[in-house]
Design an enzyme around this catalytic site. Structure first.
Site, PDB file in Angstrom:
ATOM      1  N   SER A  59      42.623  38.561  39.547  1.00  0.00           N
ATOM      2  CA  SER A  59      41.178  38.296  39.581  1.00  0.00           C
ATOM      3  C   SER A  59      40.417  38.954  40.723  1.00  0.00           C
ATOM      4  O   SER A  59      39.180  38.949  40.697  1.00  0.00           O
ATOM      5  CB  SER A  59      40.948  36.793  39.652  1.00  0.00           C
ATOM      6  OG  SER A  59      41.617  36.172  38.591  1.00  0.00           O
ATOM      7  N   THR A  60      41.105  39.445  41.734  1.00  0.00           N
ATOM      8  CA  THR A  60      40.370  40.078  42.825  1.00  0.00           C
ATOM      9  C   THR A  60      39.518  41.230  42.314  1.00  0.00           C
ATOM     10  O   THR A  60      38.533  41.595  42.935  1.00  0.00           O
ATOM     11  CB  THR A  60      41.344  40.602  43.904  1.00  0.00           C
ATOM     12  OG1 THR A  60      42.414  41.283  43.250  1.00  0.00           O
ATOM     13  CG2 THR A  60      41.908  39.481  44.743  1.00  0.00           C
TER      14      THR A  60
END
Lengths: 390, 675
Positions: free
Chosen positions: B299-300
């Site tokens: 998700s970064t």
């Protein structure tokens, strides 16, 4: 008896003196740094070699003056003397052990290498014996066995030192001279074949000889060990190239190459003078062989022929072997480069032999003249070439 | 005359005999010819090869081994240096009794005497007895009083900080050649140039005919100055270790970047190794994962998608996306969210890390733009850091709809830890991507600067306005309701993003239940001084980046901010927590060294308040020493010329800002030091 001034072969004389002079230069170049380092006198080896050359010149002059014929009478005494010395060198206290071998006889002031004397004595003896035995040489019991027996004694004594190179020289001289004297080839070939197992045992039984063989087979693989000398020698010679690094500019003699001034002096010649220097050296030997054999063939009697052949064989065998060893073609033997290598006994004996060769050349000249003008012969006692027995 | 009478009985040579003698003559000539042929072969055909062998022994051995250069951190703290150690050798030909000598030496040095004896027998003039001995051993050998023993100074590599930054520095083999890390990639510079002398040596190793003056300085290796800050590196390694151990994870990585410059302030990996005694570690410990390993980040990556969509006006900050109550079918696949959400703004998507929201933003962006976005942020390319095996990652074109969706939340693509940190650094640096770098200077032994790396802009990725907007959104991630509340600090504002990626199972070719949990954050959010990325590989206790990685971020940030003099974001009541180091009972050499360093730093801080420092007096020093002093004082040395320092500007004692460039003029050759 008023003898005419004999005319020695000038070319042969020049070649021999050229070799000796060349040798002195190379001994100095090869030894100066080691001598300075170890003895504090860079001229140390040169001085001693020059003295030997002086004695050699004297011996050469004496041999020329006396004439080779007198050597016939000295054949036995010389052989006996050589055997005594070969025995003496084995006796502790009399012989000096260097590098595990008892090769030097220490007499106050000088050290003598009996094997060098034995080789020349052996040649004189063989020449005398073969000339005396004439046709009987062809017979096995008279022509072959006695020589073989004596050779066995000399070789055995040499092997006790141990000195493999001289042993091989002695046997080689015997075979060459027997061959020339007309011994059956089958005997000679048979003897050589019979000697192979003995040679194998001699090599295999001694670790140092075995090492020399492995070193010879692949000097690079054993570069730090047994192959060291040969590898260093190959590097020296290869570095020389066509014209060499220049006299005195060799680098391998900087302690890399052991015995640079004795057994491996050829490597320094190759390095400093290149292929041209090698050619010069080989040329001088070629002249000695050519003129020496010419004198031998023109000799007025068989003794002169055999003696001349023997001396030429001795010189060429040692020269070829020494150079072949330095170039890794045959295993290390420990034979000197004739007239060049540092070593008094060898130089004096070889110069004396050269004197005999010159003496043969002188009588050969007169003999040749006699052939052309038989009426002018002033030596009626001498049988001429025409007086062959039927 | 008796001999003459004898002769009368002999015969003159017969024809047959003449033939045989002539034949022998021919044989002798052929042999001489053979000898000449061999000489021709050696001296003409094999000349080059044999000459090469010969020169090897008398020329190459003349090379004076150059002293390998040092590796120091940004403040001049030695991370790798070389010390001269005695090696004992012998000329066996000078030993009177090799067997006896081998026995004595074996006893004194704790070696097998038979092995020594064999070596002595094999060698002629030179054999090593033992290399790199201790002073005590050397003294004991000397006490034996054997002839032919020699001592050679051999440089040995030493890493005073042990494990610290070991992956970055790498290590050398016994022959002092780099095997890994900077030691390998800067091998040439560190080794220096061994000077080939105009001269020869003899077989005894003595120098002969040496021409010219000994020049010991110029041959030595250059030293590397890194951007690494050892204090911070230590804090990073300790925090990472704790996070990995607490999560029972298999491995971990951490990167700390200065977003304004791209300088790598620390780079850590777990497991790690001690380069002084590398034999005890297994192969895994040597891997510099943060630089070499590309993994699916998770998700970064959502922040990059939203930044790009905002920048290109596909969305606004107030655009709302329907997050489908946690389940959204894309073709035959279903995208899930951890928690069901309704309508979310981009801020909300980042705060709760909605996969469905990110996928919908990516749909608006489109396939080409998505790939372009990632590439612009530096993914799929190497930065050329200068470390061996730098990874580049994969940004494949998303052909399928599901691929477009998953790539928006960092699955189906791969990146290295360094790349992720650099991408966030671009957001932190008002949208400008800086090239990350590790080596700031390479200075040769004379003080001449060979390489001088400066901050380099790669490109502007998004506008400053967009970047600031995304950073503001990312601040909500650590606030109540976000995924990384554990990264929140009272003193400093934090913006960051969690990532929890499924790992690809290399055998089953699908996703396994193993996770890579990460947290990347910037601090202070209003003017970021650091981007800190923590990656935890296969955590077992919890799998979420917000739980296993965020605390390590906080720990590093809390130690780093005062260290770099960052102003606090918020004024705090005076109940600051106790420094953590006092709670750690064990004190290794590294700890001790670092603590000393920390004290040193605080002292500097006291003297020169507000980031100002006093310029030290470096006049008369050698270039290298001057550089070291200036770097220690946090000043930037700029050298001109070579030799010793003759003038410096600004003058010694003047008060200047940290990082001010000090121009130092060098002149005159260094006097040859007697060796």
């Amino acid at each position: 008896m008023s003898e005419r001034r004999p005319s020695y072969d000038p070319l042969l004389l020049t070649a021999v003196l050229g070799l000796v002079g060349f040798g002195l230069v190379m001994v100095y170049s090869a030894s100066a740094i080691t001598a300075q380092d170890k003895l504090g006198d860079s001229f140390f080896f040169l001085k001693r070699q020059a003295v030997a050359a002086g004695l050699g010149l004297f011996g050469m002059a004496v041999a020329m003056k006396l004439g080779y014929r007198r050597m016939a009478r000295l054949a036995y005494p010389l052989l006996v003397l050589a055997i005594i010395m070969l025995v003496a060198v084995l006796i502790p206290g009399l012989g000096t052990t260097v590098g595990g071998a008892k090769r030097w006889l220490r007499v106050p002031g000088v050290s003598i290498q009996p094997a060098e004397i034995a080789k020349v004595a052996w040649v004189i003896y063989l020449a005398y014996s073969l000339a005396k035995k004439r046709e009987k040489v062809k017979s096995f019991s008279i022509g072959f066995v006695p020589h073989l027996g004596l050779a066995g004694v000399l070789v055995a004594l040499c092997m006790l030192e141990p000195d493999f190179g001289s042993s091989v020289s002695l046997l080689f001289l015997m075979f060459v001279m027997l061959f020339a004297a007309g011994a059956r080839l089958s005997y000679i070939v048979g003897m050589v074949l019979a000697a192979i197992p003995f040679a194998y045992i001699a090599i295999a039984s001694s670790p140092y000889r075995m090492k020399r063989i492995t070193a010879f087979l692949d000097p690079w693989a054993n570069r730090q060990g047994s192959g060291y000398q040969v590898a260093e020698s190959l590097m020296s010679i290869g570095s020389g190239g066509l014209s060499g690094l220049g006299l005195g500019d060799g680098r391998q003699k900087l302690f890399f190459l052991p015995e640079a001034h004795t057994d491996f002096i050829f490597a320094i010649i190759g390095e400093e003078l290149g292929l041209l220097g090698v050619l010069f050296l080989i040329g001088l030997y070629a002249i000695v062989i050519w003129r020496g054999l010419r004198a031998a063939l023109n000799a007025s009697e068989a003794f002169g022929t055999y003696l001349g052949l023997g001396i030429v064989s001795l010189i060429s065998f040692q020269a070829v072997t020494n150079m072949a060893v330095a170039m890794g073609v045959v295993p290390t033997k420990g034979l000197t480069l004739p007239f060049i290598s540092y070593g008094g006994s060898s130089l004096i004996m070889l110069m004396g032999s050269a004197g005999l060769l010159l003496s043969i050349s002188a009588t050969a000249e007169t003999g040749a003249r006699r052939k052309a003008k038989p009426s002018r012969t002033d030596r009626p006692a001498m049988p001429s070439g025409a007086m062959e027995p039927a | 005359m008796r001999d003459l009478k004898n002769m009368q009985t002999t015969e003159a040579p017969t024809k047959w005999m003449r033939f045989r003698v002539s034949l022998l003559g021919v044989v002798f000539f052929v042999l001489l010819l053979g000898v000449f042929g061999r000489a021709w072969n050696l001296q003409v055909n094999q000349k080059v090869r044999l000459k090469g062998f010969a020169e090897d022994q008398y020329v190459r051995a003349m090379e004076t081994p150059a002293k390998r250069g040092e590796i120091v951190d940004r403040r001049g703290v030695k991370l790798a240096s070389s010390v001269d150690v005695d090696s004992v050798w012998v000329d066996p030909s000078m030993l009177p009794d090799t067997r006896d000598a081998a026995k004595k030496l074996g006893k004194v040095l704790g070696l097998d005497w038979k092995e020594l004896y064999e070596r002595f027998e094999k060698a002629r003039r030179f054999a090593w007895i033992k290399r790199q001995v201790s002073d005590g051993e050397a003294a004991r050998v000397k006490a034996l009083g054997l002839p032919g023993i020699g001592y050679a100074k051999e440089p040995r590599r030493f890493y005073p900080q042990r494990e610290l930054a070991a992956h970055v520095i790498g290590l050398v083999g016994t022959d002092s050649h780099g095997l890994d890390g900077l030691e390998l990639s800067f091998e040439q510079e560190l080794t220096g140039e061994s000077v080939r002398r105009e001269g020869f040596r003899d077989a005894k190793g003595r120098k002969l005919f040496t021409n010219g003056v000994e020049d010991t300085q110029s041959s030595n290796g250059a030293s590397l100055t890194l951007t690494i800050d050892s204090t911070l590196q230590y804090a990073t390694e300790r925090a990472l270790e704790k996070a990995v151990v607490d999560a029972k994870a298999t491995a971990g990585m951490a990167v700390v970047l200065d977003p304004r410059t791209g300088e790598i302030l620390s780079l850590a990996n777990w497991p790690r190794f001690n380069p002084n005694s590398p034999k005890g570690s297994d192969g895994e410990a040597f891997r510099d994962r943060a630089v070499t390993d590309a993994f699916e980040p998770g998700s970064t990556f959502k922040a990059f998608v939203i930044a790009s969509a905002l920048e290109q006006k596909f969305i606004t900050e107030s655009t709302e996306f329907d997050c489908e109550k946690g389940r959204w079918a894309v073709g035959r696949h279903v995208v899930h969210d951890t928690h069901p959400h309704g309508l979310l703004t981009p801020r909300g998507i980042l705060q709760v890390s909605s996969n469905i929201g990110a996928a919908k933003v990516a749909q608006k962006l489109g396939r080409e733009k998505l790939v372009e976005t990632y590439r612009n942020f530096g993914f799929g390319e190497r930065f050329g850091l200068g470390l061996p095996g730098e990874g580049r990652g994969q940004i494949p074109f998303p052909k399928a709809d599901i691929a477009l969706a998953t790539q928006s939340f960092g699955q189906g693509i791969s990146a290295t830890a360094l790349q992720i940190a650099a991408g966030y650094a671009a957001l932190a640096n008002d949208g400008v991507l800086m090239k990350p770098y590790l080596v700031s200077k390479v200075i040769d032994a004379d003080g001449l600067v060979l390489i001088d790396n400066k901050p380099t802009q790669i490109r502007r990725v998004v506008s400053a306005k967009t970047a600031k907007a995304v950073v503001a959104m990312l601040e909500t991630v650590v606030e109540t309701g976000g995924t990384a509340t554990k990264a929140r600090m009272d003193e400093y504002r934090v913006a960051g993003k969690t990532g929890t990626a499924q790992k690809v199972d290399p055998i089953a070719r699908g996703y396994s239940d193993k996770r890579i949990a990460s947290f990347v954050g910037m601090v202070p959010a209003e003017d970021p001084r650091a981007v800190i990325l923590i990656v935890i590989d296969e955590p077992k206790t919890d799998v979420y980046g917000g739980l296993v990685a965020a605390p390590a971020f906080k720990e590093i940030a809390l130690q780093m901010m005062p260290h770099v003099g960052a102003p606090k974001s918020r004024e705090m009541p005076m109940v600051a927590e106790k420094p953590e180091k006092s709670s750690k009972p064990e004190k290794s050499a590294v700890t001790a060294g670092i603590e000393k360093l920390e004290q040193m730093d605080t002292v500097t801080e006291d003297v020169a308040a507000e980031g100002a420092v006093r310029v030290p007096d470096v006049k008369g020093l050698a270039g290298r020493a001057a550089v070291a002093q200036l770097l220690t004082a946090a000043l930037e040395p700029h050298l001109a010329g070579s030799g010793r320092v003759v003038s410096q500007k600004p003058a010694a004692g003047s008060l200047v800002e940290k990082g001010t460039r000090i121009t130092v003029e060098l002149a005159g050759q260094l006097p040859a030091s007697p060796r």
